[in-house]
Motif scaffolding. Sequence first.
Motif, mmCIF file in Angstrom:
data_model
loop_
_atom_site.group_PDB
_atom_site.id
_atom_site.type_symbol
_atom_site.label_atom_id
_atom_site.label_comp_id
_atom_site.label_asym_id
_atom_site.label_seq_id
_atom_site.Cartn_x
_atom_site.Cartn_y
_atom_site.Cartn_z
ATOM 1 N N GLU A 118 1.057 -0.776 -0.490
ATOM 2 C CA GLU A 118 -0.061 0.247 0.183
ATOM 3 C C GLU A 118 0.906 1.121 -0.301
ATOM 4 N N ASN A 119 1.917 1.575 1.007
ATOM 5 C CA ASN A 119 3.169 2.279 0.562
ATOM 6 C C ASN A 119 3.498 2.997 -0.440
ATOM 7 N N VAL A 120 3.624 1.405 -1.204
ATOM 8 C CA VAL A 120 4.226 1.453 -2.676
ATOM 9 C C VAL A 120 3.351 1.947 -3.848
ATOM 10 N N ARG A 121 1.892 1.981 -3.158
ATOM 11 C CA ARG A 121 1.171 2.248 -4.458
ATOM 12 C C ARG A 121 0.894 3.646 -3.890
ATOM 13 N N ILE A 122 0.761 4.728 -2.654
ATOM 14 C CA ILE A 122 1.015 5.777 -2.560
ATOM 15 C C ILE A 122 1.684 6.964 -3.383
ATOM 16 N N ALA A 123 3.004 5.744 -3.018
ATOM 17 C CA ALA A 123 4.492 6.927 -3.814
ATOM 18 C C ALA A 123 4.924 6.812 -4.927
ATOM 19 N N GLN A 124 4.107 5.287 -5.720
ATOM 20 C CA GLN A 124 3.932 5.982 -7.008
ATOM 21 C C GLN A 124 3.117 7.203 -7.627
ATOM 22 N N ASP A 125 1.573 7.190 -6.450
ATOM 23 C CA ASP A 125 0.819 7.890 -7.521
ATOM 24 C C ASP A 125 1.221 9.273 -7.674
ATOM 25 N N ALA A 126 2.206 9.174 -6.050
ATOM 26 C CA ALA A 126 2.948 10.608 -5.993
ATOM 27 C C ALA A 126 3.610 11.121 -6.736
ATOM 28 N N LEU A 127 4.433 10.302 -6.794
ATOM 29 C CA LEU A 127 5.965 10.075 -7.849
ATOM 30 C C LEU A 127 5.396 10.791 -9.251
ATOM 31 N N PRO A 128 6.496 11.760 -10.209
ATOM 32 C CA PRO A 128 6.393 11.653 -11.733
ATOM 33 C C PRO A 128 6.666 10.872 -12.409
ATOM 34 N N VAL A 129 8.222 9.926 -11.734
ATOM 35 C CA VAL A 129 8.632 9.438 -13.132
ATOM 36 C C VAL A 129 8.361 7.579 -12.238
ATOM 37 N N PRO A 130 9.094 6.413 -12.761
ATOM 38 C CA PRO A 130 8.493 4.514 -12.266
ATOM 39 C C PRO A 130 9.183 5.276 -10.870
ATOM 40 N N LEU A 131 8.895 4.431 -10.350
ATOM 41 C CA LEU A 131 10.055 4.028 -9.226
ATOM 42 C C LEU A 131 10.830 2.656 -9.019
ATOM 43 N N ALA A 132 11.779 2.247 -9.024
ATOM 44 C CA ALA A 132 12.359 0.509 -8.933
ATOM 45 C C ALA A 132 12.683 1.236 -7.245
ATOM 46 N N LEU A 133 12.878 -0.388 -6.255
ATOM 47 C CA LEU A 133 13.024 -0.739 -5.194
ATOM 48 C C LEU A 133 14.010 -1.172 -4.800
ATOM 49 N N PRO B 26 -5.051 -8.406 1.174
ATOM 50 C CA PRO B 26 -5.583 -6.752 0.451
ATOM 51 C C PRO B 26 -5.225 -7.009 -1.291
ATOM 52 N N GLY B 27 -3.777 -7.427 -1.371
ATOM 53 C CA GLY B 27 -3.103 -7.195 -2.709
ATOM 54 C C GLY B 27 -3.934 -8.127 -4.293
ATOM 55 N N THR B 28 -4.693 -9.126 -3.886
ATOM 56 C CA THR B 28 -5.409 -10.157 -4.536
ATOM 57 C C THR B 28 -7.143 -9.656 -5.675
ATOM 58 N N GLU B 29 -7.173 -9.062 -5.131
ATOM 59 C CA GLU B 29 -8.357 -8.839 -5.802
ATOM 60 C C GLU B 29 -8.198 -8.965 -7.658
ATOM 61 N N PRO B 30 -9.414 -9.052 -8.253
ATOM 62 C CA PRO B 30 -9.330 -9.475 -9.598
ATOM 63 C C PRO B 30 -8.956 -8.622 -10.212
ATOM 64 N N PRO B 31 -8.516 -8.688 -11.754
ATOM 65 C CA PRO B 31 -7.854 -7.433 -12.509
ATOM 66 C C PRO B 31 -8.160 -6.245 -12.670
ATOM 67 N N GLY B 32 -7.916 -4.916 -12.858
ATOM 68 C CA GLY B 32 -8.678 -4.477 -12.594
ATOM 69 C C GLY B 32 -9.678 -3.410 -11.832
ATOM 70 N N ALA B 33 -9.548 -4.678 -10.723
ATOM 71 C CA ALA B 33 -10.021 -3.811 -9.254
ATOM 72 C C ALA B 33 -8.790 -2.829 -8.037
ATOM 73 N N GLU B 34 -10.115 -1.959 -7.709
ATOM 74 C CA GLU B 34 -9.197 -1.281 -6.684
ATOM 75 C C GLU B 34 -8.640 -1.992 -5.691
ATOM 76 N N PRO B 35 -7.125 -1.999 -5.064
ATOM 77 C CA PRO B 35 -6.434 -2.403 -4.349
ATOM 78 C C PRO B 35 -7.764 -2.470 -2.886
ATOM 79 N N ARG B 36 -7.780 -3.210 -1.868
ATOM 80 C CA ARG B 36 -8.681 -2.744 -1.191
ATOM 81 C C ARG B 36 -7.461 -2.569 0.164
ATOM 82 N N PRO B 37 -8.006 -1.182 1.110
ATOM 83 C CA PRO B 37 -7.141 -0.291 1.712
ATOM 84 C C PRO B 37 -6.318 -1.318 3.061
ATOM 85 N N VAL B 38 -5.454 -1.538 3.398
ATOM 86 C CA VAL B 38 -4.742 -1.848 4.728
ATOM 87 C C VAL B 38 -5.312 -1.471 5.806
#
Length: 437
Positions: free
Chosen positions: A122-137, A288-300
């Motif tokens: 969930e933290n990674v998804r928050i970061a990806q939404d906020a950053l202007p370029v792709p993220l690598a960890l 929480p990350g195992t929803e069907p493709p295209g579905a919004e992830p459930r919040p932690v």
Amino acid sequence: MAHLGVGIGWRPEIADAVERLSGLDWVEVVAENVCPGHLPESLLRLRERGTLVVPHGVSLGLGGADRPDPAKLAALGERAVALGAPLVTEHIAFVRTSSPVLEAGHLLPVPRTRDALDVLCENVRIAQDALPVPLALENIAALFSWPGEELTEGQFLTELVERTGVRLLIDVANLHTNRINRGEDPAAVLDAIPLEALAYVHVAGGVERGGVWHDTHAHPVPPVVLDLLAELRSRVEPAGVLLERDDDFPAEAELAGELAAIRAVVTAGPAAPGRPATARSGPAVTGPGTEPPGAEPRPVEESTRTRVALGQAALLSALVAGTPVPEGFDRRRIRVQARALAAKRADVVAKLAPELPVILGGPDAYREVFLSYAKGRPMTSGYRRDALDFAEDLLIRDLPADPAARRRLTAWWQDRAGARPPRRIVRWARTLVGRAA
């Protein structure tokens, strides 16, 4: 991922040498060490020559129990834009806790549990939404393991990629570190992770002391790490490989020699045919990350974050505040890590505030006083604040004993704190409050 080639970590101490290195393809800069509006002249010259610059963050703490700090995310994004970077990188680690407020000043491993993975994703998804370029960890080096882990390193990284789409920065020196310190097989990790998500690779040196490998970034790259780079190269052609060096910088010719050795491994030939890029195994993905493709992830759930927070707070408090080591941890390794954190803290403060060792009578005298201070005063903010707090603590206790040195320290503290030194009764009150906390 666009081709990067062979690069080096840009540091102010070797800026001139980096500019002169022949055949250098790109550089990486610690994001927190540059200001977007005042980039170092050396970096500007490299950019004018067409050298790619990638910002590498160290303070987000995406593996922590709290959601990412929006200000830190914005700052990292600003640096990516200012440098014209195609991506930004960070670490799979936690660096602080909010209850109690403690700073490690270092990258600490997250437990490879379902709870920790849910929070990280969930933290990674928050970061990806906020950053202007792709993220690598990046995978980190660790001195110890968490008890009760539910996933291997390969399973943890694979699920992270599958659930977030984040890219990986694989540090082969960290794979070697974890082989020595945690008994993990680097080849098994490389076989299990999704190498198609590889952004680039780190290579660095370290040293072994007392059966513990310290990832110092201050020693030459050992042959065993180059062998691991070759292991990775046999599976996939990396877009880029970067040499990290953060201290005890060698002569320019030695840096060039290490880069040449890395380039020789990278260009040794094509990846071996028939070697799978990934080899997944282990329990089915759930959470929480195992929803069907295209579905919004459930919040932690907040209860999940609370469980992760309690475990991280207990560990960090043992490392920096002297509280008992939580059940299940290797107590000797935790003591080694605690000493390493205190030593790093002393070294970084001395580097940021070189006047302090001079005022206190030299490096050895400074180190003795600082380590004594650190035992009772864990860091609660960054290193710059820590330097001011250290100086104020000395003044509260009417130290140094030499009046002339105390006057110099007062002037140093006042110049940076922008205030008059507190009156004695105020200093006593602060001391009592700090001890009570």
